[in-house]
Design an enzyme around this catalytic site. Sequence first.
Site, PDB file in Angstrom:
ATOM      1  N   ARG A 233     -11.728  60.200 105.260  1.00 24.63           N
ATOM      2  CA  ARG A 233     -10.984  59.733 105.718  1.00 24.63           C
ATOM      3  C   ARG A 233      -9.635  61.384 105.908  1.00 24.63           C
ATOM      4  O   ARG A 233      -8.767  61.314 104.346  1.00 24.63           O
ATOM      5  CB  ARG A 233     -10.247  58.209 105.283  1.00 24.63           C
ATOM      6  CG  ARG A 233     -11.492  57.408 105.765  1.00 24.63           C
ATOM      7  CD  ARG A 233     -10.940  56.624 107.672  1.00 24.63           C
ATOM      8  NE  ARG A 233     -11.769  55.322 107.321  1.00 24.63           N
ATOM      9  CZ  ARG A 233     -12.574  55.544 108.494  1.00 24.63           C
ATOM     10  NH1 ARG A 233     -13.657  56.723 107.494  1.00 24.63           N
ATOM     11  NH2 ARG A 233     -13.620  54.681 108.353  1.00 24.63           N
ATOM     12  N   GLU A 262      -5.473  60.186 113.728  1.00 25.62           N
ATOM     13  CA  GLU A 262      -6.938  60.733 114.927  1.00 25.62           C
ATOM     14  C   GLU A 262      -6.906  59.896 116.335  1.00 25.62           C
ATOM     15  O   GLU A 262      -5.954  58.897 116.251  1.00 25.62           O
ATOM     16  CB  GLU A 262      -8.011  60.811 114.235  1.00 25.62           C
ATOM     17  CG  GLU A 262      -8.536  61.374 112.766  1.00 25.62           C
ATOM     18  CD  GLU A 262      -9.512  60.664 112.349  1.00 25.62           C
ATOM     19  OE1 GLU A 262     -10.102  59.653 113.224  1.00 25.62           O
ATOM     20  OE2 GLU A 262     -10.041  61.241 111.438  1.00 25.62           O
ATOM     21  N   HIS A 280     -14.191  63.555 113.832  1.00 23.18           N
ATOM     22  CA  HIS A 280     -14.584  62.063 113.449  1.00 23.18           C
ATOM     23  C   HIS A 280     -15.953  62.193 113.718  1.00 23.18           C
ATOM     24  O   HIS A 280     -16.288  60.496 114.348  1.00 23.18           O
ATOM     25  CB  HIS A 280     -13.993  60.872 113.936  1.00 23.18           C
ATOM     26  CG  HIS A 280     -13.812  59.839 112.815  1.00 23.18           C
ATOM     27  ND1 HIS A 280     -13.253  59.304 112.437  1.00 23.18           N
ATOM     28  CD2 HIS A 280     -14.890  59.321 112.368  1.00 23.18           C
ATOM     29  CE1 HIS A 280     -13.276  58.614 110.933  1.00 23.18           C
ATOM     30  NE2 HIS A 280     -14.396  58.317 111.114  1.00 23.18           N
TER      31      HIS A 280
HETATM   32  C1  8YV Z   1     -17.186  55.460 112.323  1.00 23.84           C
HETATM   33  C2  8YV Z   1     -16.725  55.677 110.180  1.00 23.84           C
HETATM   34  O1  8YV Z   1     -16.793  53.955 112.012  1.00 23.84           O
HETATM   35  O2  8YV Z   1     -18.630  54.576 109.069  1.00 23.84           O
HETATM   36  C3  8YV Z   1     -17.340  54.823 109.256  1.00 23.84           C
HETATM   37  O3  8YV Z   1     -16.680  54.758 107.998  1.00 23.84           O
HETATM   38  O4  8YV Z   1     -16.036  56.767 109.611  1.00 23.84           O
HETATM   39  C4  8YV Z   1     -17.260  56.203 110.850  1.00 23.84           C
HETATM   40  O5  8YV Z   1     -18.902  56.084 110.962  1.00 23.84           O
HETATM   41  C5  8YV Z   1     -17.875  55.501 113.662  1.00 23.84           C
HETATM   42  O6  8YV Z   1     -17.715  56.936 114.194  1.00 23.84           O
HETATM   43  C6  8YV Z   1     -17.846  54.308 114.748  1.00 23.84           C
HETATM   44  O7  8YV Z   1     -16.671  54.654 115.537  1.00 23.84           O
END
Ligand code: 8YV
Length: 315
Positions: A233, A262, A280
Amino acid sequence: MDKPEVLVMGVLPDWDLAPMAEHFSLRLVYEAPDEAAFLAEHAPRIRAIVTKGEIGASAALMETMPKLEIVACYGVGVDAIDLPYCAARGLPVTNTPDVLTEDVADLGFGLLLAAARRIPAADAWVRDGSWAAKGSMPLTSRVWGKRIGIVGLGRIGRAVARRAEGFGMAIGYSGRTPQDDVPYGFHATPAALAAGVDILICCAMGGPTTQGLIDRATLEALPPGAIFVNISRGSVVDEAALLEALQSRRIAAAGLDVFWNEPAIDPAFAALPHVVLAPHAASGTEETRRAMGLLMRDNLAAHFAGRPLPTEIRP
Ligand code: 8YV
């Protein structure tokens, strides 16, 4: 009987929406021209929120939903969901662990290779005629055999470590506690880890406990010429300090999949030719996204059938 109303916070593929629509009345907030009006209309009847790692669900939003029963996250990271609020209200929260681990690690290694070996620049060198006009491209930096530091040796950190073993790398890590089932060197802080590595890769989970964990001191502890990769993150990193270290070239290259703010990221990143950027997208293969969607839907189905939830978060 009416189908339960489900608020969908972010775009999902049709292969998830179609089967969900058989059992639920879907309220796709991302398609609403006026989000506030849409939420005001539907919130009183919403029984489930489907969200994503990067979108989450705030207490203010959930507060408007008296019938809310569950928050199902399409993603492993639940840092953007107000977990204390959910716990206080007894709302179960589910995520999609394991199914995305290997793909996220793959992209971490891909970004590392792309940054160190300057793969985007190599591609441009061929396309723009530089190869024919100027000859070989500038030399790059080796990856195999280097010292790699993994911040956060959870499921994804371990998958990165397995790849690093294949590259003959010396592996160290930092985290809350040493893990006795791995042969890698433990360091109590990211700064202590950073001082002895050529590559630092951030795999820690997001949230209040890791905010700013990779701080200015950590980035300054890296030896000159180090490479930095982030697949966790943006919030885990002091982004201003990272930009400074990249602009001064103290950090020689970076591969970044995640950022503060983002998708409207700091435009300074796009001006840095030695940084490889991704939107991402680490879990973004069709195979993994299908598995994530299935697991998220299994959780919803289990909840409404009164069955145990396959992957409930335990705060
Ligand atoms: C997003 C993510 O959720 O799993 C996570 O924590 O950050 C990613 O897998 C994915 O981009 C779905 O939008």
